[in-house]
Design a protein around this motif. Structure first.
Motif: not given
Length: 122
Positions: A72-82
Motif C-alpha cells: 500500500x504505497x499510500x501508507x508505506x506498508x507491505x503485506x504478506x498474504x500466506x
C-alpha cells in the motif's frame, strides 16, 4: 532512521492462512525495496518475497503461489498474504528495507523489523 513494525503473526493449522503487515517510517530512498524474510530455528535467514516501489516483485520459488507480497504505497506498508500454510513455513518473519534494485538477498538489507512469529502445526 528507518523503523519497521511487523504484525499479524500467530499459530495456525496446516492449510490455514495468515496475513502479515509491515509499516515503515523514516525511509528516505527515492526508489527502494521492501520485503519479507524468514528464519527458522537452526537455519539461515532466507528471502520470501521482495517488492520494488516501482512494482517489480521477486518471490522465492518455494512459496510462489501460496505467499504473496503486496504494498500500500499510500501508507508505506507491505503485506504478506500466506495461504495454504505448511509446517515448513514455521519461522520468525522479518520485514526489511533496502535501496533498489530488489534481490532476495538478506545481505543487501540494512534496516530490519523486530520480527513476527508464524507457527504452523500439522
Amino acid at each position: 532512521q528507518v523503523q519497521l513494525v511487523e504484525s499479524g503473526g500467530g499459530s495456525v493449522q496446516a492449510g490455514g492462512s495468515l496475513r502479515l503487515s509491515c509499516a515503515a517510517s523514516g525511509v528516505t530512498y527515492m526508489r527502494y525495496c521492501m520485503g519479507w524474510f524468514r528464519q527458522a530455528p537452526g537455519k539461515e535467514r532466507e528471502g520470501v518475497a521482495v517488492k520494488d516501489t516501482r512494482g517489480g516483485i521477486v518471490t522465492a520459488a518455494s512459496v510462489k503461489g501460496r505467499l504473496t507480497i503486496s504494498q500500500d504505497n499510500g501508507k508505506n506498508t507491505i503485506y504478506l498474504q500466506m495461504n495454504n500454510l505448511k509446517p515448513e513455513d514455521t519461522a520468525m518473519y522479518y520485514c526489511a528495507v533496502a535501496p533498489a534494485p530488489c534481490r532476495l538477498d538478506a545481505n543487501e538489507f540494512k534496516s530490519w523489523g523486530q520480527g513476527t512469529q508464524v507457527t504452523v502445526s500439522s
